[in-house]
Design an enzyme around this catalytic site. Structure first.
Site, PDB file in Angstrom:
ATOM      1  N   ASP A 157      -4.204   6.275   6.624  1.00 23.22           N
ATOM      2  CA  ASP A 157      -3.470   5.036   6.836  1.00 23.22           C
ATOM      3  C   ASP A 157      -4.263   4.075   7.723  1.00 23.22           C
ATOM      4  OD1 ASP A 157      -0.813   3.600   6.752  1.00 23.22           O
ATOM      5  OD2 ASP A 157      -1.018   3.820   8.920  1.00 23.22           O
ATOM      6  N   GLU A 191      -7.209   3.668   3.224  1.00 22.30           N
ATOM      7  CA  GLU A 191      -6.408   2.478   2.919  1.00 22.30           C
ATOM      8  C   GLU A 191      -7.065   1.259   3.543  1.00 22.30           C
ATOM      9  OE1 GLU A 191      -2.402  -0.006   3.740  1.00 22.30           O
ATOM     10  OE2 GLU A 191      -3.413   1.139   5.277  1.00 22.30           O
TER      11      GLU A 191
HETATM   12  C1  AAO Z   1       7.365  -1.940  12.013  1.00 20.11           C
HETATM   13  C2  AAO Z   1       8.014  -3.315  12.038  1.00 20.11           C
HETATM   14  C3  AAO Z   1       7.178  -4.272  12.848  1.00 20.11           C
HETATM   15  C4  AAO Z   1       6.970  -3.723  14.263  1.00 20.11           C
HETATM   16  C5  AAO Z   1       6.334  -2.350  14.160  1.00 20.11           C
HETATM   17  C6  AAO Z   1       6.165  -1.667  15.511  1.00 20.11           C
HETATM   18  O1  AAO Z   1       8.150  -3.792  10.705  1.00 20.11           O
HETATM   19  O2  AAO Z   1       7.869  -5.516  12.935  1.00 20.11           O
HETATM   20  O3  AAO Z   1       6.123  -4.585  14.993  1.00 20.11           O
HETATM   21  O4  AAO Z   1       7.165  -1.492  13.344  1.00 20.11           O
HETATM   22  O5  AAO Z   1       7.372  -1.454  16.120  1.00 20.11           O
HETATM   23  C7  AAO Z   1       4.654   0.238   8.037  1.00 20.11           C
HETATM   24  C8  AAO Z   1       5.496  -1.001   7.773  1.00 20.11           C
HETATM   25  C9  AAO Z   1       5.574  -1.901   8.986  1.00 20.11           C
HETATM   26  C10 AAO Z   1       6.019  -1.107  10.201  1.00 20.11           C
HETATM   27  C11 AAO Z   1       4.975  -0.025  10.427  1.00 20.11           C
HETATM   28  C12 AAO Z   1       5.264   0.841  11.660  1.00 20.11           C
HETATM   29  O6  AAO Z   1       4.941  -1.714   6.686  1.00 20.11           O
HETATM   30  O7  AAO Z   1       6.536  -2.919   8.706  1.00 20.11           O
HETATM   31  O8  AAO Z   1       6.103  -1.980  11.326  1.00 20.11           O
HETATM   32  O9  AAO Z   1       4.997   0.851   9.277  1.00 20.11           O
HETATM   33  O10 AAO Z   1       6.456   1.498  11.547  1.00 20.11           O
HETATM   34  C13 AAO Z   1      -1.866  -4.491   7.186  1.00 20.11           C
HETATM   35  C14 AAO Z   1      -2.763  -3.267   7.367  1.00 20.11           C
HETATM   36  C15 AAO Z   1      -2.368  -2.097   6.485  1.00 20.11           C
HETATM   37  C16 AAO Z   1      -0.868  -1.823   6.578  1.00 20.11           C
HETATM   38  C17 AAO Z   1      -0.134  -3.106   6.227  1.00 20.11           C
HETATM   39  C18 AAO Z   1       1.381  -2.923   6.317  1.00 20.11           C
HETATM   40  O11 AAO Z   1      -4.117  -3.608   7.140  1.00 20.11           O
HETATM   41  O12 AAO Z   1      -3.074  -0.955   6.938  1.00 20.11           O
HETATM   42  O13 AAO Z   1      -0.499  -4.143   7.157  1.00 20.11           O
HETATM   43  N1  AAO Z   1      -0.476  -0.685   5.727  1.00 20.11           N
HETATM   44  C19 AAO Z   1      -0.289   0.674   6.315  1.00 20.11           C
HETATM   45  C20 AAO Z   1       0.888   1.400   5.680  1.00 20.11           C
HETATM   46  C21 AAO Z   1       2.187   0.764   6.096  1.00 20.11           C
HETATM   47  C22 AAO Z   1       2.371   0.916   7.599  1.00 20.11           C
HETATM   48  C23 AAO Z   1       1.117   0.817   8.361  1.00 20.11           C
HETATM   49  C24 AAO Z   1      -0.116   0.685   7.768  1.00 20.11           C
HETATM   50  C25 AAO Z   1       1.198   1.070   9.808  1.00 20.11           C
HETATM   51  O14 AAO Z   1       0.712   1.450   4.295  1.00 20.11           O
HETATM   52  O15 AAO Z   1       3.289   1.303   5.416  1.00 20.11           O
HETATM   53  O16 AAO Z   1       3.274  -0.118   8.077  1.00 20.11           O
HETATM   54  O17 AAO Z   1       1.080   2.473   9.965  1.00 20.11           O
HETATM   55  C26 AAO Z   1      -3.324  -9.113   5.097  1.00 20.11           C
HETATM   56  C27 AAO Z   1      -4.391  -8.149   5.563  1.00 20.11           C
HETATM   57  C28 AAO Z   1      -3.953  -6.712   5.465  1.00 20.11           C
HETATM   58  C29 AAO Z   1      -2.614  -6.538   6.145  1.00 20.11           C
HETATM   59  C30 AAO Z   1      -1.604  -7.512   5.514  1.00 20.11           C
HETATM   60  C31 AAO Z   1      -0.213  -7.392   6.119  1.00 20.11           C
HETATM   61  O18 AAO Z   1      -3.162  -9.040   3.697  1.00 20.11           O
HETATM   62  O19 AAO Z   1      -5.547  -8.329   4.791  1.00 20.11           O
HETATM   63  O20 AAO Z   1      -4.915  -5.901   6.094  1.00 20.11           O
HETATM   64  O21 AAO Z   1      -2.181  -5.179   5.973  1.00 20.11           O
HETATM   65  O22 AAO Z   1      -2.070  -8.830   5.687  1.00 20.11           O
HETATM   66  O23 AAO Z   1      -0.241  -7.803   7.423  1.00 20.11           O
HETATM   67  C32 AAO Z   1      -2.928 -12.014   0.725  1.00 20.11           C
HETATM   68  C33 AAO Z   1      -4.301 -11.554   1.206  1.00 20.11           C
HETATM   69  C34 AAO Z   1      -4.188 -10.182   1.900  1.00 20.11           C
HETATM   70  C35 AAO Z   1      -3.208 -10.297   3.002  1.00 20.11           C
HETATM   71  C36 AAO Z   1      -1.852 -10.653   2.377  1.00 20.11           C
HETATM   72  C37 AAO Z   1      -0.683 -10.700   3.347  1.00 20.11           C
HETATM   73  O24 AAO Z   1      -2.503 -11.260  -0.393  1.00 20.11           O
HETATM   74  O25 AAO Z   1      -5.182 -11.475   0.110  1.00 20.11           O
HETATM   75  O26 AAO Z   1      -5.454  -9.753   2.395  1.00 20.11           O
HETATM   76  O27 AAO Z   1      -1.951 -11.917   1.739  1.00 20.11           O
HETATM   77  O28 AAO Z   1      -0.862 -11.710   4.291  1.00 20.11           O
END
Ligand code: AAO
Length: 460
Positions: free
Chosen positions: A147, A183
């Protein structure tokens, strides 16, 4: 892992310790599942959360009763202390969180959505992670999805992966290594790229599902016939590095870069088509999603079907093999399940006999399998097609299953006849529930061509 009010699914992504206790069960139950799966040739890959611990929510107790204190940055059950995390100074942003994805240092040294960010350059941290993963290896898992890999420095992650033990000889044979998937969300436009992680294992190819969604939705003038060279020339990783999927647990609910392009089980007809194409197409290491239905649909936090204590429910299996209890189980849908078998069967063969006209395509995989898809909204796909397959009667694995064996084998769906020239007549209506046909040599019927009446493709 943390225990959050309303029990969102993403609790799992906030570790408090490395104890194997969760809403899904105990370590004993997990070990038992892995053991039983290995015995029947099903491998288990663990989603390993090693980039961070919990969000900065203060003082709390996790599901396995371990305490944590984010003011002091302390997780005594591991144990981790303030020295094991990247400091605000090392991160450099005002908030301590990632604010700018164009700054490589920030992405890797700051907190992702406030999750306390482990410093993998520290040997204490590396060793704790190694011990955790080795524990899982000892229990018989075959590998890991790592992750948030993008948020770790590639050389530090690589060092951890290389320090792992071999897989147990009993299940895997001698000298086998854990299979690692990282990932890394890279769809272009950011300085951190997927190519930086290819030295560690397979890397998520997020462009794959996005592009496939665009093509099957026919947005931006995309057409199925353009898929003829779907792969590296579309800006994707070389096939041997790519880990591909139509959707994942984040983007199916618009977390983590999900857009409207992404296809999910909520739109079953087109979802089945995209999965069938993915599974028939020789690019990447494919993953099939398996989900649960959640309501209301706009609430992207809803956790899995659970009892009143929040413990995840077991999955009831219906008489027809599908799942009950609000589990979607896409992997059990006949059209998807049978295409997994198709993929395994045709492995190593090339795409041949490509035919494409607008939103209708057909191709074979060597002399082993043949797929035709009609994604046109009004035109029937009809005619004689070259399948590459040996002469005989074949059961279409999209509309049915082949049951029985030898001369007693019969098809519960449509039967196709391939002549001595390898040609067959197909007719796929544009309004069919499953506008596809897939045949392969393992679904070749005996000379009696089955003993129940065949059904036209196009029925529901
Ligand atoms: C939760 C709450 C938060 C709180 C946090 C801490 O929702 O509000 O702050 O707890 O209390 C999962 C959930 C989260 C959750 C987290 C922890 O999705 O909502 O937060 O568990 O419980 C990035 C990362 C990527 C990550 C993704 C969600 O790079 O690694 O965010 N995925 C993994 C897991 C996921 C998990 C976590 C990581 C954490 O699969 O399930 O989160 O362990 C851009 C960036 C990406 C980035 C995205 C989203 O993407 O490039 O790197 O991913 O933004 O922020 C276009 C662009 C694309 C861009 C996208 C979105 O498409 O081409 O690049 O727009 O802007």
């Amino acid at each position: 892992m943390v225990w959050s009010p309303h029990r969102p699914w993403w609790e799992r992504y906030q570790p408090v310790s490395y104890k194997l206790i969760s809403r899904s069960g105990s370590e004993q139950e997990f070990a038992d599942m892995v053991e039983r799966c290995n015995k029947v040739g099903v491998r288990i890959f663990v989603d390993a959360v090693i980039n961070h611990m919990t969000g900065d929510s203060g003082i709390g107790v996790g599901i396995a009763d371990s305490t944590f204190n984010t003011y002091e940055q302390s997780y005594p059950a591991v144990p981790y202390s303030i020295h094991d995390f990247n400091s605000k100074e090392k991160c450099g942003t005002q908030s301590g969180n990632i604010e700018n994805y164009n700054n490589v240092n920030e992405v890797r040294n700051c907190r992702l959505v406030s999750l306390l960010d482990l410093d993998q350059s520290k040997s204490w941290v590396k060793d704790r992670i190694r011990d955790y993963l080795n524990h899982l290896i000892r229990l018989g898992v075959a590998g890991f999805r790592v992750d948030a890999s993008k948020h770790m420095w590639p050389d530090e992650l690589k060092a951890i992966v290389e320090s792992l033990n071999d897989l147990p000889e009993t299940h895997f044979g001698a000298g086998q290594r854990a299979f690692v998937f990282t990932e890394v969300i890279d769809m272009g436009g950011e300085p951190i790229t997927k190519y930086e992680y290819t030295g560690i294992g397979r890397v998520t190819e997020f462009l794959y599902g996005m592009k496939l969604g665009e093509v099957f939705r026919r947005w931006n003038n995309q057409k199925l016939e353009y898929l003829q060279f779907f792969g590296e020339s579309w800006g994707m990783l070389p096939s041997g590095y790519a880990w591909t999927f139509v959707d994942n647990h984040d983007n199916q609910r618009k977390h983590g870069g999900g857009g409207d392009m992404v296809l999910t089980f909520w739109e079953p007809r087109v979802y089945k088509m995209a999965n069938a194409f993915m599974l028939a197409w020789p690019y990447g290491y494919t993953k099939v999603m398996s989900s649960y239905y959640w309501y209301p649909r706009e609430d992207t936090d809803v956790g899995p079907p659970a009892d009143s204590y929040g413990n995840t429910n077991t999955v009831p299996i219906n008489d027809d093999g599908s799942c009950g209890g609000n589990w979607a189980c896409e992997h059990r849908w006949r059209q998807i399940r049978n295409m997994v078998a198709f993929r395994n069967l045709v492995h190593g063969t090339a795409v041949e006999n490509w035919w494409g006209r607008g939103d209708q395509i057909a191709f074979s995989r060597g002399r082993k399998g043949f797929l035709a898809i009609n994604n046109d909204y009004s035109q029937t796909m009809s005619g004689e097609f070259y399948t590459g397959l040996p002469e005989g009667f074949y059961c279409d694995c999209i509309s049915g299953d082949m049951l029985g064996s030898g001369d007693n084998a019969y098809c519960t769906g449509q039967t196709l006849s391939v002549n001595s020239m390898g040609r067959t007549h197909i007719n796929i209506r544009s309004d069919s529930e499953n506008p596809m046909i897939a045949i392969h040599v393992d679904y070749k019927l005996g000379s009696k061509r089955g003993n129940i009446p065949t059904r036209r493709n196009g029925g529901k």
